[in-house]
Scaffold this motif. Structure first.
Motif, PDB file in Angstrom:
ATOM      1  N   LYS A  86       3.882  -2.625 -10.139  1.00  0.00           N
ATOM      2  CA  LYS A  86       4.927  -3.466  -9.567  1.00  0.00           C
ATOM      3  C   LYS A  86       4.650  -4.944  -9.826  1.00  0.00           C
ATOM      4  CE  LYS A  86       5.337  -1.774  -5.287  1.00  0.00           C
ATOM      5  NZ  LYS A  86       5.848  -1.699  -3.893  1.00  0.00           N
ATOM      6  N   TRP A  89       5.287  -5.721 -13.496  1.00  0.00           N
ATOM      7  CA  TRP A  89       6.730  -5.708 -13.702  1.00  0.00           C
ATOM      8  C   TRP A  89       7.352  -7.027 -13.218  1.00  0.00           C
ATOM      9  CZ3 TRP A  89      10.383  -1.924 -10.610  1.00  0.00           C
ATOM     10  CH2 TRP A  89      11.688  -2.050 -11.084  1.00  0.00           C
ATOM     11  N   GLU A  94      12.426  -8.875 -14.074  1.00  0.00           N
ATOM     12  CA  GLU A  94      13.150  -7.703 -13.574  1.00  0.00           C
ATOM     13  C   GLU A  94      13.870  -6.935 -14.677  1.00  0.00           C
ATOM     14  OE1 GLU A  94      16.899  -7.506 -10.827  1.00  0.00           O
ATOM     15  OE2 GLU A  94      15.161  -7.982  -9.568  1.00  0.00           O
ATOM     16  N   LEU A 113      10.903   1.599 -17.752  1.00  0.00           N
ATOM     17  CA  LEU A 113      11.605   1.138 -16.554  1.00  0.00           C
ATOM     18  C   LEU A 113      13.109   1.074 -16.782  1.00  0.00           C
ATOM     19  CD1 LEU A 113       9.036  -1.663 -15.735  1.00  0.00           C
ATOM     20  CD2 LEU A 113       9.461   0.350 -14.324  1.00  0.00           C
ATOM     21  N   LEU A 433      11.330   3.797 -10.242  1.00  0.00           N
ATOM     22  CA  LEU A 433      12.697   3.966 -10.721  1.00  0.00           C
ATOM     23  C   LEU A 433      13.663   4.168  -9.554  1.00  0.00           C
ATOM     24  CD1 LEU A 433      14.176   4.213 -13.505  1.00  0.00           C
ATOM     25  CD2 LEU A 433      14.019   6.686 -13.190  1.00  0.00           C
ATOM     26  N   HIS A 436      14.569   0.784  -8.130  1.00  0.00           N
ATOM     27  CA  HIS A 436      14.905  -0.243  -9.120  1.00  0.00           C
ATOM     28  C   HIS A 436      16.217  -0.930  -8.735  1.00  0.00           C
ATOM     29  CE1 HIS A 436      15.402  -2.328 -12.821  1.00  0.00           C
ATOM     30  NE2 HIS A 436      14.587  -1.576 -13.539  1.00  0.00           N
TER      31      HIS A 436
END
Length: 533
Positions: A86, A89, A94, A113, A433, A436
């Protein structure tokens, strides 16, 4: 005497020369061996350092030997489940579709992702020369070659033989015959200790293990006995004592040594470096064989009652029959896939009820509307409870029992425009996911109503952004079984109890960890207050 002396000198000279030659040969052999190892390490390091994957965003910026050796292994092992990913990411942005990182000895991982990228991987053909096989060498050493770990034609054959055993009629009949009686035992134990904390994971594990033992194997695990002992002595921990379970727990116990052996492609050394785990694996095999033999006896004695899943597998079919060794592997596979995942789902479902009392009340109202206080609850009546269905889907979204899926690129390929070399591990992060923001409105909010048939469809929704049971041809064969079982267990419990979080956990934030299935740290502990006073 002179002859003896001459003979002695000749023999001594010969032995000395042999010893010298042996030392020389050994020395040259050692130099050659370490030279080859050095070359292999150098080649592996250089391949990692100049890999095309380094163009993909990821946490490792410096291509140093230290980062090749360890990668992000220690960080991933020490932090909460998916927390490192996380943070990477977030740092990458994003809109990032792929993340690249490496573990021990430069082992390359690419995390997807993007739902379209995941669709490509999961829907790729699996029965012939799969492009994205699972590549579960480590898990195969524990569970054997069953539905989870098999690839290609072997997997396809097993799937076709086993699939008929999961017919809707069998699932409903077997669950209705088995679940209510075992859950009533659990209810009795909880009512005897209404003011004591319940280790939810252990109790759910014992319940689903006995259920699955009967339905899948015609086998009595008698795990509920440990819950009954707890009801008499609440300070007693619920321990699942059974050769099959003990073998599974020990065999699944991860260790740095075992991971190193598999990264170095030397699993055969396990018996020397991890003798206890190796012995547990042997016992696990023996216990599995006993379960198969028992199922075969039951099949011969069956007088009209429903067959177990294993009895179906023991029978010849149009696609052939499974051998004794194959049956053993499927027993081990279904043991973990069949009981652990449902126990995890029920555990997180009850936790969500304690966290959202209004939702718990709505579930209770629905159960009581469908059944009276003493009416029989079965799969068909549970299946009509629409809010329960929505609730469980939302639990599976935020707390999917299996938080990630792994694949391995069997050859050079391309995903979302980026080149992916052969042998790269492909990570499908189900847990991330399902949260997301690209695919969910208010992704971190628990909203069962988002699944209602009358609700307006979320414009962000993508079918491959919700995969609690995976997707494609290798979708979980038991997903319908698991959902029906969870509905039936929870409906029976909801009618009897109001759940609250244990006082010891009030105000505490639960951390999520993963060991086969996702778990909480500390373990979820609740109290069950009887609704009948």
């Amino acid at each position: 005497m002179v002859c003896l002396a001459v003979a002695y000198n000749i023999l001594n000279t010969f032995i000395s020369k042999m010893a010298a030659d042996t030392i020389t040969i050994t020395l040259y052999g050692a130099i050659a061996f370490f030279g080859l190892v050095g070359c292999a390490i150098f080649w592996s390091f250089m391949s990692w350092k100049f890999s095309v994957l380094n163009k993909i965003p990821g946490p490792i910026k410096d291509m140093t030997f230290k980062n090749w050796l360890i990668g992000v292994f220690l960080q991933v092992e020490s932090e909460d489940f998916m927390e490192p990913q996380k943070s990477w990411w977030k740092e990458a942005g994003e809109d990032t579709k792929l993340l690249h990182y490496s573990a021990l000895f430069g082992k390359q991982f690419v995390m997807i992702l993007d739902a379209d990228g995941i669709k490509k991987v999961l829907t790729s053909p699996s029965h012939e020369d799969p492009l994205y096989p699972k590549g579960f060498e480590y898990l195969a050493r524990v569970l054997g070659h069953g539905l989870v770990t098999l690839e290609g034609q072997s997997w396809h054959r097993h799937r076709r033989i086993i699939q008929p055993a999961f017919s809707i009629n069998f699932v409903k009949t077997a669950l209705d015959a088995c679940v209510p009686d075992l859950v009533l035992k659990l209810i009795g134990c909880w009512k005897a200790n209404v003011n004591n904390d319940i280790d939810l994971s252990s109790h759910m594990g014992a319940t689903t293990l006995d259920i699955f033992g009967k339905i899948a194997f015609s086998h009595e695990f008698e795990a509920m006995k440990s819950v009954e002992q707890w009801s008499q002595d609440p300070d007693c921990a619920v321990e699942l004592k059974n050769p099959l379970i003990e073998g599974l727990d020990a065999a699944l116990t991860a260790s740095l040594t075992r991971l190193l052996l598999f990264n170095l492609k030397m699993p055969f050394m396990e018996r020397f470096f991890l003798p206890k785990l190796h012995h547990a694996g042997v016992l696990f095999d023996q216990a599995s064989d006993n379960v198969v033999k028992n199922a075969q006896k039951q099949s011969q004695l069956n007088n009209g009652g429903y067959k177990s899943l294993l009895e179906f597998m023991c029978s010849d079919s149009s696609h052939g029959a499974l051998s004794q060794k194959e049956l053993r592997h499927e027993v081990k596979t279904f043991l973990i896939a069949g009981h652990e995942t449902t126990a995890t789902l029920c555990t997180w479902a009850i936790y969500c009820m304690t966290k959202y009392p209004s939702i718990q009340q709505r579930l209770y109202d629905e159960v009581m509307e469908a059944h009276g206080p003493k009416d029989k609850i079965n799969v068909d009546t549970c299946d009509k409870m629409e809010y329960m269905e929505c609730f469980l889907k939302e639990v599976l979204r935020l707390y999917p029992p299996v938080g990630l899926t792994l694949r391995s690129a069997s050859k050079n390929t391309t995903i979302l425009g980026d080149k992916i070399p052969a042998n790269t591990k492909i990570v499908v992060p189900t847990y991330l996911l399902h949260r997301h923001p690209k695919y969910w409105t208010d992704p971190l909010d628990f909203k069962p109503e988002r699944w209602s048939k009358t609700a307006e469809k979320d414009p962000k929704f993508h079918h491959f952004a919700y995969i609690p049971f995976s997707a494609g041809s290798r979708v979980c064969i038991g997903q319908r079984f698991s959902m029906y079982e969870a509905k039936l267990i929870l409906a029976l419990l909801i009618r009897e109890f109001e759940f609250i979080i244990s006082p010891s956990l009030e105000g505490k934030e639960l951390r999520v960890s993963s060991f086969v299935t996702i778990r909480s740290d500390p373990p979820i502990s609740i109290r069950a207050n009887s609704r009948c006073g």
